[in-house]
Write a protein that holds these residues in place. Structure first.
Motif, PDB file in Angstrom:
ATOM      1  N   HIS A 163       0.824  -1.204   0.000  1.00  7.43           N
ATOM      2  CA  HIS A 163       0.000   0.000   0.000  1.00  7.43           C
ATOM      3  C   HIS A 163       0.863   1.261   0.000  1.00  7.43           C
ATOM      4  N   PHE A 164       2.028   1.200   0.625  1.00 11.27           N
ATOM      5  CA  PHE A 164       2.821   2.406   0.839  1.00 11.27           C
ATOM      6  C   PHE A 164       3.900   2.508  -0.232  1.00 11.27           C
ATOM      7  N   CYS A 165       3.618   3.249  -1.270  1.00  9.86           N
ATOM      8  CA  CYS A 165       4.534   3.338  -2.402  1.00  9.86           C
ATOM      9  C   CYS A 165       4.874   4.795  -2.632  1.00  9.86           C
ATOM     10  N   ASP A 166       6.071   5.182  -2.229  1.00 12.86           N
ATOM     11  CA  ASP A 166       6.438   6.588  -2.257  1.00 12.86           C
ATOM     12  C   ASP A 166       7.057   7.007  -3.564  1.00 12.86           C
ATOM     13  N   LEU A 167       6.946   8.296  -3.827  1.00 12.64           N
ATOM     14  CA  LEU A 167       7.769   8.901  -4.870  1.00 12.64           C
ATOM     15  C   LEU A 167       9.197   8.880  -4.379  1.00 12.64           C
ATOM     16  N   ASP A 168      10.113   8.547  -5.261  1.00 10.09           N
ATOM     17  CA  ASP A 168      11.505   8.454  -4.842  1.00 10.09           C
ATOM     18  C   ASP A 168      12.082   9.838  -4.556  1.00 10.09           C
ATOM     19  N   LEU A 169      12.899   9.910  -3.504  1.00 13.25           N
ATOM     20  CA  LEU A 169      13.563  11.165  -3.172  1.00 13.25           C
ATOM     21  C   LEU A 169      14.815  11.346  -4.019  1.00 13.25           C
ATOM     22  N   ASP A 170      15.098  12.579  -4.335  1.00 18.42           N
ATOM     23  CA  ASP A 170      16.347  12.893  -5.012  1.00 18.42           C
ATOM     24  C   ASP A 170      17.400  13.131  -3.937  1.00 18.42           C
ATOM     25  N   ILE A 171      18.144  12.106  -3.587  1.00 19.35           N
ATOM     26  CA  ILE A 171      19.072  12.224  -2.466  1.00 19.35           C
ATOM     27  C   ILE A 171      20.303  13.043  -2.832  1.00 19.35           C
TER      28      ILE A 171
ATOM     29  N   PRO B 134      -8.231  -2.898  -4.347  1.00 16.35           N
ATOM     30  CA  PRO B 134      -8.185  -2.900  -5.820  1.00 16.35           C
ATOM     31  C   PRO B 134      -9.200  -3.844  -6.459  1.00 16.35           C
ATOM     32  N   TYR B 135      -9.543  -4.939  -5.783  1.00 10.66           N
ATOM     33  CA  TYR B 135     -10.488  -5.901  -6.357  1.00 10.66           C
ATOM     34  C   TYR B 135     -11.857  -5.265  -6.593  1.00 10.66           C
TER      35      TYR B 135
ATOM     36  N   LEU C 111      -7.513   5.000 -11.595  1.00  7.04           N
ATOM     37  CA  LEU C 111      -6.541   4.391 -10.704  1.00  7.04           C
ATOM     38  C   LEU C 111      -5.317   5.297 -10.631  1.00  7.04           C
ATOM     39  N   VAL C 112      -4.994   5.749  -9.443  1.00 12.63           N
ATOM     40  CA  VAL C 112      -3.848   6.636  -9.233  1.00 12.63           C
ATOM     41  C   VAL C 112      -2.778   5.865  -8.471  1.00 12.63           C
ATOM     42  N   ALA C 113      -1.574   5.820  -9.010  1.00 11.16           N
ATOM     43  CA  ALA C 113      -0.484   5.082  -8.366  1.00 11.16           C
ATOM     44  C   ALA C 113       0.782   5.913  -8.376  1.00 11.16           C
ATOM     45  N   THR C 114       1.571   5.778  -7.320  1.00  5.27           N
ATOM     46  CA  THR C 114       2.904   6.369  -7.293  1.00  5.27           C
ATOM     47  C   THR C 114       3.916   5.258  -7.061  1.00  5.27           C
TER      48      THR C 114
ATOM     49  N   THR D 250      -3.216   4.285  -4.751  1.00  2.61           N
ATOM     50  CA  THR D 250      -2.242   3.491  -3.999  1.00  2.61           C
ATOM     51  C   THR D 250      -0.950   4.291  -3.945  1.00  2.61           C
ATOM     52  N   SER D 251      -0.674   4.860  -2.777  1.00  2.14           N
ATOM     53  CA  SER D 251       0.511   5.679  -2.590  1.00  2.14           C
ATOM     54  C   SER D 251       0.946   5.550  -1.139  1.00  2.14           C
ATOM     55  N   ASN D 252       1.868   6.414  -0.709  1.00  2.79           N
ATOM     56  CA  ASN D 252       2.228   6.437   0.705  1.00  2.79           C
ATOM     57  C   ASN D 252       1.065   7.059   1.482  1.00  2.79           C
ATOM     58  N   PRO D 253       1.050   6.954   2.819  1.00  3.76           N
ATOM     59  CA  PRO D 253      -0.099   7.438   3.586  1.00  3.76           C
ATOM     60  C   PRO D 253      -0.462   8.886   3.320  1.00  3.76           C
TER      61      PRO D 253
END
Length: 533
Positions: free
Chosen positions: A65-73, A412-413, A423-426, A506-509
């Motif tokens: 469920h927790f799928c974050d946008l990647d950080l630019d480190i 999702p089902y 459907l929005v996903a990160t 489905t993204s981070n909280p």
């Protein structure tokens, strides 16, 4: 090690890929500004406490469920805290007050709203049991007063029922079959969706209620001490201890910070309580209060069959054992398109919206992931390398993994219940939605996917799956080349453009919350993963 931070906003990122930022305000997880900071000899304080908290976050189990946008480190405005660091030194002297980004924990626990469906279900179950307890204690509910232990066992049965993945798979299927028709009002569909994704409220409400009933039963038993049995009291007290320990371990803060510990306590304490429950049922059935003795021979089997406690315990045992009968070790074909993700392949096609669990050690931990499948010969899981287990899939790919034969249905089902869905996903959150693009489904699906370095991080195969979908139904935003977007705003605009009935994210909280709130703010029903969904 001491490091003095620079003036730009400072964000801490755990090894799970979730960002946490120290904020100079009243947040309970912020590091307060010291009054001595302006003194000439002031030195930043080395804070090992923050590392302990950071390590705790890193131990939390990753979730699909927790799928974050990647950080630019590489951006100097971010500072990544490695889990191997011993000490981190911070000064919030120049932190801008307008940058108030909440931590993942505060978003999950403090920012979900007071009247969520989950909380209302919890309060309903708990309040119903409290009313029963009050009536029993005041003599207006003699059945409950005389058989308080039965009410505790009944609550354990219902909490187990709400976590039976096989049963829930059937319930979700029935909901889609019955409500997945164009003439069913959208309000009924969204109400059913809210209820089904919040059944954890019933689970936790019944868990706390079972403790209350068992305490009441023990009090009544101890008040009638001359006619009771020491063995029964001892077994009941042990059951109470195990159930109470499980409830405490499931307390949201502890569960979030120490998820693997919670999972093991819940499992082994539950099994111990079940074994003792069988002993309790047999002892109470065979005990004669008049003679204060036991009779394990004359008619004990018939007494058990006539006992409601016995049948509830049988049902609980079946529900707990059933998923373990499907556990098996299978060969897997594992590939890693990059250091950031791995793809695990299994034999057999799977329907859209289904999730599965895999484990390197079935008694210690299980990890849930969305399933990608064209419904024909195979299915696979896209696992972002954000935790210890998922990182090991990249660094030390196993040849075999443990799986549960019965896959489970989640939010999702329920896409199949609607006519047109956005459907929005990160990030790797797209994995649970890709099956809707690869095989026919009832809903007319539109997709918004925001991720960083899609081909580089997720591989050409995943990119091809997404790009083969009709362009008029798909928006792909690669933040590596297109910059960071306002995902909430994009979601609202896409939902209006396509005229969808509902938005599922489905993204981070924090990301899920923002998209859901933005859509609901303009009257578009929206759903994202909830705590303990």
């Amino acid at each position: 090690m001491e490091n003095v931070m620079e003036s730009p906003p400072i964000r801490f990122s755990s090894c799970r890929g979730i960002s946490f930022e120290i904020k100079p305000h009243g947040d309970p997880f912020a590091i307060p500004k010291s009054a001595k900071e302006d003194e000439p000899n002031f030195r930043p304080l080395s804070i090992s406490y923050w590392n302990m908290l950071q390590r705790s976050f890193s131990k939390a189990s990753s979730s699909s469920h927790f799928c974050d946008l990647d950080l630019d480190i590489h951006d100097p405005s971010y500072y990544v805290v490695d889990e191997e660091l011993v000490d981190v030194v911070v000064t919030d002297r120049k932190l801008p007050r307008k940058s108030k980004k909440p931590s993942r924990l505060s978003v999950i626990l403090l920012d979900q709203g007071l009247f969520t469906v989950y909380k209302m279900l919890f309060m309903f179950c708990f309040a119903l049991n409290v009313v029963g307890l009050v009536l029993a204690a005041t003599g207006h509910f003699p059945c409950a007063r005389n058989r308080a232990a039965l009410f505790s066992i009944a609550n354990i049965f219902f909490l187990t029922l709400c976590r039976s993945e096989a049963l829930l798979r059937a319930v979700f299927w029935a909901a889609v079959k019955i409500l997945g028709r164009s003439w069913v009002p959208i309000r009924i569909k969204t109400a059913a969706t809210s209820l089904l994704q919040s059944l954890g409220g019933i689970h936790s409400g019944c868990g706390v209620s079972s403790v209350a009933w068992l305490i009441y039963s023990l009090v009544l038993t101890l008040n009638d001490w001359p006619h009771t049995s020491f063995e029964i009291v001892a077994v009941a007290s042990a059951i109470l201890s195990f159930i109470s320990f499980s409830c405490l371990a499931a307390f949201p803060v502890l569960r979030h910070l120490y998820h693997n510990v919670f999972e093991r306590i819940h499992r082994f304490a539950g099994w111990a309580a079940l074994g003792l429950l069988w002993a309790f049922v047999i002892l109470t059935t065979s005990h004669d209060s008049k003679t204060a003795s036991y009779n394990f021979q004359d008619g004990i089997a018939l007494k058990l069959v006539k006992s409601q406690e016995f049948w509830f315990t049988v049902a609980i045992t079946v529900l707990i054992i059933l998923p373990w009968l499907t556990v098996r070790k299978v060969a897997v074909n594992l590939s890693s398109p990059s250091d950031h993700a791995s793809i695990v392949r299994f034999a057999g096609g799977v329907k859209p919206g289904i999730l599965g669990r895999i484990s390197p050690s079935p008694l210690s931990e299980w990890h849930a992931f969305g399933i990608i499948s064209d419904g024909k010969t195979e299915h696979m899981m896209l696992c972002g390398a954000v935790g210890d287990f998922t990182k090991s899939l990249v660094s030390k790919p196993p040849s075999h993994l443990w799986v549960r034969g019965v896959h489970f249905a989640g939010l999702p089902y329920l896409v199949n219940m609607y006519d047109r869905v956005l459907l929005v996903a990160t990030g790797s959150g797209i994995c649970v939605f890709l099956s809707f693009l690869l095989q026919p489904c009832r809903a007319d699906v539109r997709v918004l996917w925001v991720a960083k370095g899609i081909e580089h991080n997720f591989g050409q195969e995943i990119k091809d799956m997404a790009t083969r979908y009709p362009k008029e139904k798909m928006i792909i935003h690669d933040t590596a080349s297109m910059g960071r977007p306002n995902v909430s705003k994009m979601s609202v605009e896409a939902a209006k453009k396509w005229g969808v009935e509902v938005v599922i994210v489905t993204s981070n909280p924090e990301g899920s919350r923002d998209v859901v709130n933005a859509c609901k703010g303009v009257g578009i029903p929206a759903f994202g993963p909830v705590w303990d969904s």
